[in-house]
Design a protein around this motif. Structure first.
Motif, PDB file in Angstrom:
ATOM      1  N   UNK A  48       0.814  -1.206   0.000  1.00 37.12           N
ATOM      2  CA  UNK A  48       0.000   0.000   0.000  1.00 37.12           C
ATOM      3  C   UNK A  48       0.851   1.261   0.000  1.00 37.12           C
ATOM      4  N   UNK A  49       0.537   2.186  -0.879  1.00 40.78           N
ATOM      5  CA  UNK A  49       1.223   3.474  -0.918  1.00 40.78           C
ATOM      6  C   UNK A  49       2.535   3.474  -1.689  1.00 40.78           C
ATOM      7  N   UNK A  50       3.003   2.308  -2.126  1.00 42.03           N
ATOM      8  CA  UNK A  50       4.285   2.268  -2.850  1.00 42.03           C
ATOM      9  C   UNK A  50       4.100   2.906  -4.229  1.00 42.03           C
ATOM     10  N   UNK A  51       5.034   3.766  -4.614  1.00 50.07           N
ATOM     11  CA  UNK A  51       4.955   4.422  -5.927  1.00 50.07           C
ATOM     12  C   UNK A  51       6.214   4.102  -6.727  1.00 50.07           C
ATOM     13  N   UNK A  52       6.003   3.513  -7.901  1.00 52.10           N
ATOM     14  CA  UNK A  52       7.107   3.133  -8.790  1.00 52.10           C
ATOM     15  C   UNK A  52       6.924   3.854 -10.120  1.00 52.10           C
ATOM     16  N   UNK A  53       7.952   4.596 -10.543  1.00 49.77           N
ATOM     17  CA  UNK A  53       7.922   5.250 -11.853  1.00 49.77           C
ATOM     18  C   UNK A  53       8.761   4.432 -12.828  1.00 49.77           C
ATOM     19  N   UNK A  54       8.265   4.312 -14.061  1.00 47.94           N
ATOM     20  CA  UNK A  54       8.994   3.598 -15.114  1.00 47.94           C
ATOM     21  C   UNK A  54       9.174   4.515 -16.316  1.00 47.94           C
ATOM     22  N   UNK A  55      10.429   4.818 -16.648  1.00 50.17           N
ATOM     23  CA  UNK A  55      10.718   5.648 -17.814  1.00 50.17           C
ATOM     24  C   UNK A  55      11.471   4.838 -18.854  1.00 50.17           C
ATOM     25  N   UNK A  56      11.424   5.316 -20.073  1.00 50.42           N
ATOM     26  CA  UNK A  56      12.117   4.638 -21.172  1.00 50.42           C
ATOM     27  C   UNK A  56      11.294   4.789 -22.438  1.00 50.42           C
ATOM     28  N   UNK A  57      11.970   4.668 -23.573  1.00 58.68           N
ATOM     29  CA  UNK A  57      11.294   4.814 -24.867  1.00 58.68           C
ATOM     30  C   UNK A  57      10.198   3.777 -25.057  1.00 58.68           C
ATOM     31  N   UNK A  58       9.380   3.976 -26.062  1.00 54.10           N
ATOM     32  CA  UNK A  58       8.390   2.964 -26.454  1.00 54.10           C
ATOM     33  C   UNK A  58       9.121   1.663 -26.748  1.00 54.10           C
ATOM     34  N   UNK A  59       8.624   0.575 -26.206  1.00 54.35           N
ATOM     35  CA  UNK A  59       9.256  -0.718 -26.462  1.00 54.35           C
ATOM     36  C   UNK A  59      10.419  -1.026 -25.532  1.00 54.35           C
ATOM     37  N   UNK A  60      10.706  -0.126 -24.588  1.00 57.59           N
ATOM     38  CA  UNK A  60      11.837  -0.363 -23.675  1.00 57.59           C
ATOM     39  C   UNK A  60      11.557  -1.532 -22.737  1.00 57.59           C
ATOM     40  N   UNK A  61      10.283  -1.773 -22.427  1.00 58.11           N
ATOM     41  CA  UNK A  61       9.952  -2.900 -21.551  1.00 58.11           C
ATOM     42  C   UNK A  61       9.213  -2.508 -20.279  1.00 58.11           C
ATOM     43  N   UNK A  62       8.657  -1.296 -20.232  1.00 57.74           N
ATOM     44  CA  UNK A  62       7.956  -0.825 -19.024  1.00 57.74           C
ATOM     45  C   UNK A  62       6.735  -1.699 -18.732  1.00 57.74           C
ATOM     46  N   UNK A  63       5.946  -1.970 -19.777  1.00 52.11           N
ATOM     47  CA  UNK A  63       4.751  -2.800 -19.573  1.00 52.11           C
ATOM     48  C   UNK A  63       5.138  -4.253 -19.303  1.00 52.11           C
ATOM     49  N   UNK A  64       6.157  -4.743 -20.000  1.00 51.11           N
ATOM     50  CA  UNK A  64       6.622  -6.119 -19.765  1.00 51.11           C
ATOM     51  C   UNK A  64       7.077  -6.265 -18.311  1.00 51.11           C
ATOM     52  N   UNK A  65       7.786  -5.260 -17.806  1.00 51.72           N
ATOM     53  CA  UNK A  65       8.247  -5.272 -16.418  1.00 51.72           C
ATOM     54  C   UNK A  65       7.046  -5.304 -15.462  1.00 51.72           C
ATOM     55  N   UNK A  66       6.056  -4.451 -15.729  1.00 54.91           N
ATOM     56  CA  UNK A  66       4.883  -4.365 -14.849  1.00 54.91           C
ATOM     57  C   UNK A  66       4.091  -5.668 -14.855  1.00 54.91           C
ATOM     58  N   UNK A  67       3.970  -6.269 -16.045  1.00 55.03           N
ATOM     59  CA  UNK A  67       3.254  -7.552 -16.174  1.00 55.03           C
ATOM     60  C   UNK A  67       3.927  -8.605 -15.282  1.00 55.03           C
TER      61      UNK A  67
END
Ligand SMILES: Nc1ncnc2c1ncn2[C@@H]1O[C@H](COP(=O)(O)OP(=O)(O)O)[C@@H](O)[C@H]1O
Ligand SMILES: [Mg+2]
Length: 181
Positions: A31-50
């Motif tokens: 609860x309350x944890x905030x994680x930011x993910x930066x990087x170009x399209x296709x860098x893997x932000x969604x893959x990481x979150x999945x």
């Protein structure tokens, strides 16, 4: 008081390594944890979150929130919202969408493209920047802690990586500009 940990740069050999990193960080998310993910399209932000959601016990689909802007996940002991601000063109849009009541509140938040929300977002506990690696399947990731909670999580991760306990994840020197030699 000890100095905050320096940012950590890791080399992720392939997508499984990215998933292992997400799995190693998952126990710190609550609860309350905030994680930011930066990087170009296709860098893997969604893959990481999945991979992180899988590690947190979510068994269903994980869609990219590119069009919906936010996807909620009801995990066993807390809620997690996955945001994607890619389509935001104005700094206040996230506030107008009502997201300010969620991020930094009781839910956990993972935010792709946080830089498009301007300066009003709360400080994340951790901020990851994903970059291309030396080959197509690899990535370099810079991890920076912004709170004590994030620092604790980053120190634990650094120990795990140094002990070689995450296959395909290794410490990496920050990427240097190409040499002219
Ligand atoms: N090491 C890696 N880590 C993450 N994704 C990888 C890696 N290697 C290849 N990929 C691929 O790169 C793409 C990343 O897409 P996605 O996660 O949607 O990016 P983003 O959300 O940053 O735009 C996926 O097709 C994934 O299979
Ligand atoms: Mg994405």
């Amino acid at each position: 008081m000890s100095a905050p940990p320096a940012p950590l740069t890791l080399l992720l050999a392939d997508e499984r390594a990215t998933a292992r990193l997400a799995g190693a960080l998952a126990p710190a998310v609550g609860p309350g944890f905030v994680l930011f993910l930066s990087g170009d399209l296709g860098a893997g932000k969604t893959a990481f979150t999945r991979a992180m959601l899988r590690a947190l016990g979510h068994e269903g689909r994980v869609r990219s929130p590119t069009f919906t802007l936010a996807e909620p996940y009801n995990l066993s002991s807390f809620d997690l919202y996955h945001f994607d601000f890619y389509r935001f063109s104005d700094e206040n849009e996230w506030r107008e969408a009502g997201f300010d009541e969620l991020i930094g509140g009781q839910v956990a938040a993972v935010v792709e493209w946080p830089e498009l929300a301007g300066a009003g977002l709360p400080e994340p506990d951790l901020w990851l920047h994903l970059h291309a690696g030396p080959d197509e399947a690899s990535r370099r990731v810079l991890l920076r802690a912004h709170t004590a909670r994030g620092e604790a999580c980053l120190s634990a991760l650094a120990d795990t990586v140094r002990q070689d306990r995450l296959a395909g994840v290794s410490c990496s020197a920050p990427s240097a500009p190409p040499s002219s030699a």
